[in-house]
Scaffold this motif. Structure first.
Motif, PDB file in Angstrom:
ATOM      1  N   THR A  20      58.512 -78.765 -47.322  1.00 54.95           N
ATOM      2  CA  THR A  20      58.797 -80.076 -46.643  1.00 54.95           C
ATOM      3  C   THR A  20      59.858 -80.977 -47.141  1.00 54.95           C
ATOM      4  O   THR A  20      60.295 -81.823 -46.709  1.00 54.95           O
ATOM      5  N   ASP A  21      60.313 -80.297 -48.456  1.00 51.80           N
ATOM      6  CA  ASP A  21      61.547 -80.801 -48.952  1.00 51.80           C
ATOM      7  C   ASP A  21      62.676 -79.813 -48.655  1.00 51.80           C
ATOM      8  O   ASP A  21      62.571 -78.770 -48.768  1.00 51.80           O
ATOM      9  N   ILE A  22      63.692 -80.669 -47.674  1.00 48.91           N
ATOM     10  CA  ILE A  22      64.866 -79.688 -47.355  1.00 48.91           C
ATOM     11  C   ILE A  22      65.727 -78.958 -48.502  1.00 48.91           C
ATOM     12  O   ILE A  22      66.177 -78.003 -48.233  1.00 48.91           O
ATOM     13  N   LEU A  23      65.640 -79.702 -49.524  1.00 50.07           N
ATOM     14  CA  LEU A  23      66.387 -79.311 -50.749  1.00 50.07           C
ATOM     15  C   LEU A  23      65.770 -77.961 -51.205  1.00 50.07           C
ATOM     16  O   LEU A  23      66.324 -77.043 -51.498  1.00 50.07           O
ATOM     17  N   GLU A  24      64.305 -78.054 -51.420  1.00 48.24           N
ATOM     18  CA  GLU A  24      63.810 -76.911 -51.783  1.00 48.24           C
ATOM     19  C   GLU A  24      63.829 -75.568 -50.935  1.00 48.24           C
ATOM     20  O   GLU A  24      64.218 -74.567 -51.159  1.00 48.24           O
ATOM     21  N   ALA A  25      63.832 -75.881 -49.605  1.00 48.55           N
ATOM     22  CA  ALA A  25      63.761 -74.912 -48.408  1.00 48.55           C
ATOM     23  C   ALA A  25      65.386 -74.290 -48.328  1.00 48.55           C
ATOM     24  O   ALA A  25      65.442 -73.172 -48.437  1.00 48.55           O
ATOM     25  N   ALA A  26      66.352 -75.369 -48.627  1.00 48.87           N
ATOM     26  CA  ALA A  26      67.531 -74.633 -48.777  1.00 48.87           C
ATOM     27  C   ALA A  26      67.779 -73.915 -50.003  1.00 48.87           C
ATOM     28  O   ALA A  26      68.514 -72.702 -49.868  1.00 48.87           O
ATOM     29  N   ALA A  27      67.475 -74.302 -51.126  1.00 41.78           N
ATOM     30  CA  ALA A  27      67.529 -73.252 -52.362  1.00 41.78           C
ATOM     31  C   ALA A  27      66.703 -72.229 -52.321  1.00 41.78           C
ATOM     32  O   ALA A  27      67.152 -70.997 -52.550  1.00 41.78           O
ATOM     33  N   ARG A  28      65.548 -71.960 -51.686  1.00 43.29           N
ATOM     34  CA  ARG A  28      64.756 -70.727 -51.303  1.00 43.29           C
ATOM     35  C   ARG A  28      65.650 -70.042 -50.360  1.00 43.29           C
ATOM     36  O   ARG A  28      65.744 -68.796 -50.677  1.00 43.29           O
ATOM     37  N   ALA A  29      66.153 -70.426 -49.347  1.00 42.87           N
ATOM     38  CA  ALA A  29      66.943 -69.695 -48.411  1.00 42.87           C
ATOM     39  C   ALA A  29      68.067 -68.970 -48.994  1.00 42.87           C
ATOM     40  O   ALA A  29      68.464 -68.033 -49.011  1.00 42.87           O
ATOM     41  N   TYR A  30      68.786 -69.779 -50.094  1.00 42.86           N
ATOM     42  CA  TYR A  30      69.908 -69.279 -50.779  1.00 42.86           C
ATOM     43  C   TYR A  30      69.758 -68.140 -51.554  1.00 42.86           C
ATOM     44  O   TYR A  30      70.513 -67.193 -51.826  1.00 42.86           O
ATOM     45  N   VAL A  31      68.370 -68.447 -52.395  1.00 39.60           N
ATOM     46  CA  VAL A  31      68.085 -67.135 -53.394  1.00 39.60           C
ATOM     47  C   VAL A  31      67.530 -66.089 -52.355  1.00 39.60           C
ATOM     48  O   VAL A  31      67.865 -64.757 -52.967  1.00 39.60           O
ATOM     49  N   ARG A  32      66.965 -66.109 -51.334  1.00 40.97           N
ATOM     50  CA  ARG A  32      66.616 -65.033 -50.626  1.00 40.97           C
ATOM     51  C   ARG A  32      67.955 -64.585 -49.943  1.00 40.97           C
ATOM     52  O   ARG A  32      67.936 -63.078 -49.721  1.00 40.97           O
ATOM     53  N   ALA A  33      68.876 -65.021 -49.639  1.00 42.23           N
ATOM     54  CA  ALA A  33      70.025 -64.567 -48.940  1.00 42.23           C
ATOM     55  C   ALA A  33      71.075 -63.858 -50.278  1.00 42.23           C
ATOM     56  O   ALA A  33      71.389 -62.723 -49.837  1.00 42.23           O
ATOM     57  N   LEU A  34      70.843 -64.235 -51.415  1.00 41.12           N
ATOM     58  CA  LEU A  34      71.298 -63.653 -52.528  1.00 41.12           C
ATOM     59  C   LEU A  34      70.730 -62.340 -52.940  1.00 41.12           C
ATOM     60  O   LEU A  34      71.240 -61.111 -52.939  1.00 41.12           O
ATOM     61  N   THR A  35      69.256 -62.176 -52.632  1.00 40.53           N
ATOM     62  CA  THR A  35      68.592 -60.934 -52.993  1.00 40.53           C
ATOM     63  C   THR A  35      68.809 -59.939 -51.816  1.00 40.53           C
ATOM     64  O   THR A  35      69.199 -58.773 -52.194  1.00 40.53           O
ATOM     65  N   SER A  36      69.084 -60.308 -50.577  1.00 44.45           N
ATOM     66  CA  SER A  36      69.700 -59.577 -49.490  1.00 44.45           C
ATOM     67  C   SER A  36      71.031 -58.748 -49.778  1.00 44.45           C
ATOM     68  O   SER A  36      71.123 -57.734 -49.626  1.00 44.45           O
ATOM     69  N   ALA A  37      71.967 -59.803 -50.233  1.00 45.04           N
ATOM     70  CA  ALA A  37      73.277 -59.409 -50.314  1.00 45.04           C
ATOM     71  C   ALA A  37      73.344 -58.382 -51.691  1.00 45.04           C
ATOM     72  O   ALA A  37      74.211 -57.447 -51.625  1.00 45.04           O
ATOM     73  N   VAL A  38      72.442 -58.488 -52.636  1.00 42.95           N
ATOM     74  CA  VAL A  38      72.400 -57.716 -53.920  1.00 42.95           C
ATOM     75  C   VAL A  38      71.754 -56.568 -53.335  1.00 42.95           C
ATOM     76  O   VAL A  38      72.352 -55.210 -53.691  1.00 42.95           O
ATOM     77  N   GLN A  39      71.008 -56.469 -52.694  1.00 47.74           N
ATOM     78  CA  GLN A  39      69.942 -55.180 -52.110  1.00 47.74           C
ATOM     79  C   GLN A  39      71.130 -54.377 -51.269  1.00 47.74           C
ATOM     80  O   GLN A  39      71.140 -53.124 -51.377  1.00 47.74           O
ATOM     81  N   ARG A  40      71.947 -54.794 -50.546  1.00 47.49           N
ATOM     82  CA  ARG A  40      72.794 -54.403 -49.484  1.00 47.49           C
ATOM     83  C   ARG A  40      73.970 -53.588 -50.371  1.00 47.49           C
ATOM     84  O   ARG A  40      74.363 -52.481 -50.305  1.00 47.49           O
ATOM     85  N   GLU A  41      74.319 -54.501 -51.508  1.00 48.42           N
ATOM     86  CA  GLU A  41      75.403 -53.799 -52.148  1.00 48.42           C
ATOM     87  C   GLU A  41      74.892 -52.833 -53.222  1.00 48.42           C
ATOM     88  O   GLU A  41      75.624 -51.746 -52.948  1.00 48.42           O
ATOM     89  N   ARG A  42      73.747 -52.677 -53.681  1.00 51.41           N
ATOM     90  CA  ARG A  42      73.332 -51.683 -54.235  1.00 51.41           C
ATOM     91  C   ARG A  42      73.086 -50.382 -53.198  1.00 51.41           C
ATOM     92  O   ARG A  42      73.433 -49.313 -53.649  1.00 51.41           O
ATOM     93  N   ALA A  43      72.435 -50.548 -52.149  1.00 49.53           N
ATOM     94  CA  ALA A  43      72.402 -49.617 -51.261  1.00 49.53           C
ATOM     95  C   ALA A  43      73.604 -48.960 -50.889  1.00 49.53           C
ATOM     96  O   ALA A  43      73.732 -47.659 -50.790  1.00 49.53           O
TER      97      ALA A  43
END
Length: 145
Positions: free
Chosen positions: A110-133
Motif C-alpha cells: 500500500t506504500d509505494i516507497l515500500e513497494a519500490a524498495a522491495r522491487a529493487y532488492v528483488r531485481a538485485l537478487t535476480s542480477a546477482v543470481q544471473r552473475e553467479r550462474a
C-alpha cells in the motif's frame, strides 16, 4: 485481487535472496531526501546503508546499493495500481543493470516507497543470481590446469 497480489508478492521471497528489513525516509521540499535502509543478504546478514538522492525513491535505491555494496544502475521504474480505493495496493516494477546484465523485480504494497524498495532488492537478487550462474558456466567451460 488484493489477496492474489499479496500472495504472489510473498512467494517471491521463498528463495534465498536480498530482503528489505526496514527503511526510513526523510523527504521535504526544503532539502534533498535522505533514506536509511536495512537489507538481509542471501547469507542471512542484516546490513544497513544511507544515502541522499534526487527524490525519496532514488534515495532508497542508493541506500540499498550502499548497504549491499553493489553498484546497480536503475534503467526503468514503473508504478501501477493493482486495486482501487483509498487502501489500494500499488505495484512497482524495476529494471536495473549490474555488471553489464539487466534484471527486473516487482514489489507490491500500500506504500509505494515500500513497494519500490522491495522491487529493487528483488531485481538485485535476480542480477546477482544471473552473475553467479554465468560465472559457474564460465568456470565449467574453463579446463582445469
Amino acid at each position: 485481487m488484493d489477496l492474489e497480489a499479496l500472495v504472489t508478492d510473498e512467494l517471491r521471497d521463498a528463495l534465498p535472496s536480498y530482503q528489505l528489513e526496514w527503511f526510513d525516509v526523510e523527504a521535504s521540499t526544503r532539502r534533498p531526501p535522505h533514506a536509511t535502509v536495512a537489507v538481509k543478504t542471501p547469507d542471512g546478514e542484516v546490513v544497513q546503508g544511507s544515502f541522499t538522492g534526487d527524490g525519496p525513491v532514488d534515495a532508497i535505491f542508493r541506500a540499498i546499493n550502499a548497504a549491499t555494496g553493489l553498484d546497480a544502475r536503475l534503467r526503468e521504474f514503473r508504478v501501477d495500481a493493482v486495486t482501487g480505493g483509498q487502501d489500494a495496493l500499488g505495484e512497482t516494477s524495476v529494471v536495473l543493470e549490474l555488471g553489464g546484465r539487466s534484471a527486473s523485480g516487482q514489489g507490491v504494497a500500500t506504500d509505494i516507497l515500500e513497494a519500490a524498495a522491495r522491487a529493487y532488492v528483488r531485481a538485485l537478487t535476480s542480477a546477482v543470481q544471473r552473475e553467479r550462474a554465468a560465472a559457474g558456466v564460465v568456470q565449467e567451460l574453463t579446463p582445469a590446469p
